[in-house]
Enzyme design. Sequence first.
Site, PDB file in Angstrom:
ATOM      1  N   HIS A 101       0.834  -1.204   0.000  1.00 35.85           N
ATOM      2  CA  HIS A 101       0.000   0.000   0.000  1.00 35.85           C
ATOM      3  C   HIS A 101       0.866   1.250   0.000  1.00 35.85           C
ATOM      4  O   HIS A 101       2.070   1.201   0.276  1.00 35.85           O
ATOM      5  CB  HIS A 101      -0.931   0.030   1.213  1.00 35.85           C
ATOM      6  N   ASP A 103       0.595   5.026   1.912  1.00 33.39           N
ATOM      7  CA  ASP A 103      -0.143   5.568   3.049  1.00 33.39           C
ATOM      8  C   ASP A 103      -1.161   6.624   2.627  1.00 33.39           C
ATOM      9  O   ASP A 103      -0.833   7.592   1.928  1.00 33.39           O
ATOM     10  CB  ASP A 103       0.825   6.189   4.067  1.00 33.39           C
ATOM     11  N   HIS A 259       4.714   0.172   0.202  1.00 36.78           N
ATOM     12  CA  HIS A 259       5.485  -0.595   1.183  1.00 36.78           C
ATOM     13  C   HIS A 259       4.631  -1.714   1.758  1.00 36.78           C
ATOM     14  O   HIS A 259       3.399  -1.721   1.617  1.00 36.78           O
ATOM     15  CB  HIS A 259       6.042   0.299   2.296  1.00 36.78           C
ATOM     16  N   ARG A 274       4.772   6.248  14.603  1.00 38.13           N
ATOM     17  CA  ARG A 274       4.626   6.732  13.230  1.00 38.13           C
ATOM     18  C   ARG A 274       4.052   8.133  13.180  1.00 38.13           C
ATOM     19  O   ARG A 274       3.155   8.486  13.956  1.00 38.13           O
ATOM     20  CB  ARG A 274       3.710   5.797  12.435  1.00 38.13           C
TER      21      ARG A 274
END
Length: 284
Positions: A101, A103, A259, A274
């Site tokens: 995917h 982000d 990623h 994150r």
Amino acid sequence: MTYSTIEVEPMASALGAYIHGVDFSKPLSDEQFQDVHDALVDNSVIFFRDQDLSPENQLDVARRFGTPEVHPIVEGSNDHPELIEVLKPAGEGASFGTGWHTDNTFFEKPSMITMLYGIETPPVGGDTMWASMEKAYDHLSDGMKELLDGLVAVHSAKVAFDPRTTAEKYEGKHSLKYKYSDAVTAEVEHPLIRTHDVSGRKSIFVNPMFTIRIKGMTEKESAPILQYLYDFSTQPEFACRFRWEDRSIAMWDNRCTQHYAMNDYVQYKRLMRRVTIGGDKRPS
């Protein structure tokens, strides 16, 4: 590209580089920030080892690149809502980011950069892979490039964050907690082939987690084209793989990468932190 304040060690031929000579616990000079920024654009994903990164440090670094985002679905930390603590307890399988995917492409202005910090990482397993959507585009045939030029893809979070399949997270029974909002079902449109804001390079801008269909087609009609692009763009020749260690950082450019977080460490705990940095305009 030459750099005056950092050392850049290429990781793979397609993308990725280790960056040496940076201490994120201290403010970056303007010159060093520009070197790190340029290294990110040049390599698409960059890695740092042995970093003592507090939540405040991480947000300070993120703000140099742009505006840290508050995720509309995944709950952030109480003190810093822009920061998401991604905890996978020992004995549980990973359940966040475990498919290819990019982000937050379901945002009207998708996330530009993601910065992930390893706080507690397993002794083996839990690697992350990245694939270059620029290299993938470059290797498409001229006929396929012509076919894709001008197409628009529809993106949505309605599958990845479907309350029917992720109920425990919405009910607060999971280490990751979700909150329902209109962002779950909203649909947004982005060009299927994107031009990078800084480099001007073209890349494939679809991913199997958030791309629903091609505009003007049904999902069934779109599926063969999209599936071909998913399979083609994530082949090993376009990828790199990073082995996490405690106090490591990965920073990647969502404008030109996908990623994949490996789910191969059920017996170990993993704790990451994150932050995503918002794009300042819609893709073009």
